[in-house]
Design an enzyme around this catalytic site. Structure first.
Site, mmCIF file in Angstrom:
data_model
loop_
_atom_site.group_PDB
_atom_site.id
_atom_site.type_symbol
_atom_site.label_atom_id
_atom_site.label_comp_id
_atom_site.label_asym_id
_atom_site.label_seq_id
_atom_site.Cartn_x
_atom_site.Cartn_y
_atom_site.Cartn_z
ATOM 1 N N ILE A 186 0.841 -1.209 0.000
ATOM 2 C CA ILE A 186 0.000 0.000 0.000
ATOM 3 C C ILE A 186 0.870 1.251 0.000
ATOM 4 C CG2 ILE A 186 -1.777 1.287 1.253
ATOM 5 C CD1 ILE A 186 -2.746 -1.435 2.376
ATOM 6 N N GLU A 293 -14.072 -2.023 16.739
ATOM 7 C CA GLU A 293 -15.012 -1.657 15.673
ATOM 8 C C GLU A 293 -16.281 -2.478 15.849
ATOM 9 O OE1 GLU A 293 -12.900 -2.344 11.992
ATOM 10 O OE2 GLU A 293 -11.423 -0.786 12.433
ATOM 11 N N HIS A 316 -13.860 1.719 8.300
ATOM 12 C CA HIS A 316 -12.948 0.673 7.796
ATOM 13 C C HIS A 316 -13.286 0.291 6.339
ATOM 14 C CE1 HIS A 316 -10.234 -2.858 9.245
ATOM 15 N NE2 HIS A 316 -10.061 -2.641 7.949
#
Ligand SMILES: O=C(O)C(=O)COP(=O)(O)O
Length: 438
Positions: A186, A293, A316
């Site tokens: 990434i 989360e 997310h």
């Protein structure tokens, strides 16, 4: 090139000769596992469902993740499970996985799985190391521009009917310094796109990596924090990265700098970030991942970051694009099917990598043994004394840490020998898991 929209005969004939080679390999099936059941959670792509269905397995799909108790119930019955980042396959869950052969993480991260315990139980884990990298990098680029122009606050106010036009503290991103922590799949994608927009890119990684474009590495995290206008984090969750960015690191950042986290929620100390935003030390933040989360959509979410100035919070969604999910679906489901049907452990996260070629369709007498055992001296000798009296046409083995992986193709005239071989191998005290594919 033809303008009629029809393919030329050459291309057609190439395609048909390519296709005609496909049925030449034999489709092996697990012998001692019964019919294969797969549980797919968290809305895994339809591409994956189709690939797994066409392997002939039974599938149950559930669009959300499951709680520990629900997982304990469900996991007892399945041979394979597909999850994304939210499903926690803890030791407590995996202890109930009586039939589980393989876990497919249809995402990059594997921190949600107790990898050591999975390995100890002989369960292979696969992931998709890079298929959502571009999606995450694009989201971060959007956030860099949005933070620079205070888009979050501007949109909120205007949508509430408040007109507040200002240029103060709003900037172009051209010429600004982007510091990337973690220069992997990434980080490198982000580096290339950011440079194409005129940003100056620096990065810090614990491994030596080739810098792309005109980006350059810096020799410490602190140097990166001190120079960057934007800091974007792209590291996995490991014991070293948990709380890697806390008050001491945030205070090193330039006044007005902005922090972006689309990696793992535990990497940033949230109260410290909220303090820095509220005090004005940081000029903004974009956060896509959180230490805790909600496990399904529609559930209430709370965070100290809600209401902080120039702060963009997202649920997310870094890897949540149709493109990424479809690529991941194909990659991970193929790895899972190849592991179940062929024993191929290539690219497994926690296993030594072994592969044997598919068998020709004409070969109807060869079976494949796939065995995972404790990596201690003498096991190969024992296995070979069991299979050595038959015609072993190929074998391969490799080890990693405490486990070793062994594959052999054995051509048999007497199909009753299959049972004997299987029983003898699983009778070894070092056996972790053995499967016969035929
Ligand atoms: O790929 C990852 O590890 C991500 O964090 C994305 O996870 P998700 O597939 O959206 O649950």
């Amino acid at each position: 090139m033809s303008t009629s929209g029809q393919q030329t005969p050459t291309i057609k004939s190439r395609r048909s000769s390519f296709n005609s080679r496909e049925p030449l390999t034999r489709r092996l099936q697990p012998v001692n596992t019964g019919s294969i059941k797969v549980l797919l959670l968290e809305g895994i792509s339809q591409k994956a469902v189709s690939i797994i269905e066409s392997a002939g397995y039974q599938i149950e799909t559930i669009a959300r993740s499951l709680s520990e108790q629900e997982l304990i119930e469900k996991i007892k019955d399945v041979h394979a499970i597909g999850i994304r980042s939210k499903t926690k396959l803890t030791k407590a869950v995996l202890e109930h996985a009586e039939k589980l052969i393989v876990i497919g993480c249809f995402c990059i991260g594997t921190n949600q799985v107790d990898l050591d315990f999975a390995t100890e139980k002989g369960i292979a884990v696969f992931n998709s190391p890079f298929s959502n990298s571009r999606s995450v990098a694009e989201l971060v680029i959007a956030e860099i521009i949005a933070l620079s122009r205070k888009l979050g606050d501007n949109i909120k106010e205007t949508s509430q009917g408040i007109w507040n036009k200002a240029a103060k503290n709003c900037h172009e991103i051209r010429g600004k310094v982007l510091g990337i922590i973690g220069y992997g799949h990434i980080g490198t994608q982000l580096s290339v796109i950011a440079e194409s927009l005129g940003m100056r890119v620096i990065w810090y990684d614990v491994l030596p990596v080739m810098p792309l474009g005109t980006s350059r590495s810096v020799d410490s995290l602190n140097s990166l924090l001190e120079i960057s206008d934007f800091v974007s984090i792209h590291v996995p969750e490991t014991p070293d990265t948990i709380n890697m960015i806390k008050e001491a690191q945030i205070s090193r950042m330039k006044k007005g700098a902005m922090l972006i986290n689309a990696s793992r929620g535990t990497v940033v100390d949230i109260p410290a970030l909220a303090n820095a935003l509220n005090s004005g030390h940081l000029g903004g933040a974009a956060v896509d991942v959180f230490p805790v989360e909600p496990f399904k959509n529609g559930k209430f979410f709370e965070s100290e970051l809600i209401g902080c100035p120039n702060t963009i919070l997202t649920p997310h969604i870094g890897g949540s694009t149709e493109e990424a999910q479809s690529m991941i679906g194909v990659e991970v489901s193929n790895a899972v099917v190849n592991f179940i049907n062929l024993g191929t452990s290539s690219n497994a996260v926690n296993f030594p990598e072994c592969d044997l070629k598919a068998l020709p369709i004409t070969d109807i007498k060869t079976l494949r043994i796939v065995n995972i055992h404790q990596n201690v001296p003498g096991v190969l000798l024992q296995i070979n004394s069991i299979i050595g009296k038959y015609n072993v046409t190929k074998q391969v083995s490799d080890s990693r840490g405490d486990v070793a992986y062994f594959m052999a193709d054995i051509t048999l005239d007497d199909s009753e020998a299959i049972d004997r071989i299987y029983k003898d191998i699983i009778g070894m005290s070092e056996n972790i898991m053995t499967r016969v594919l035929f």
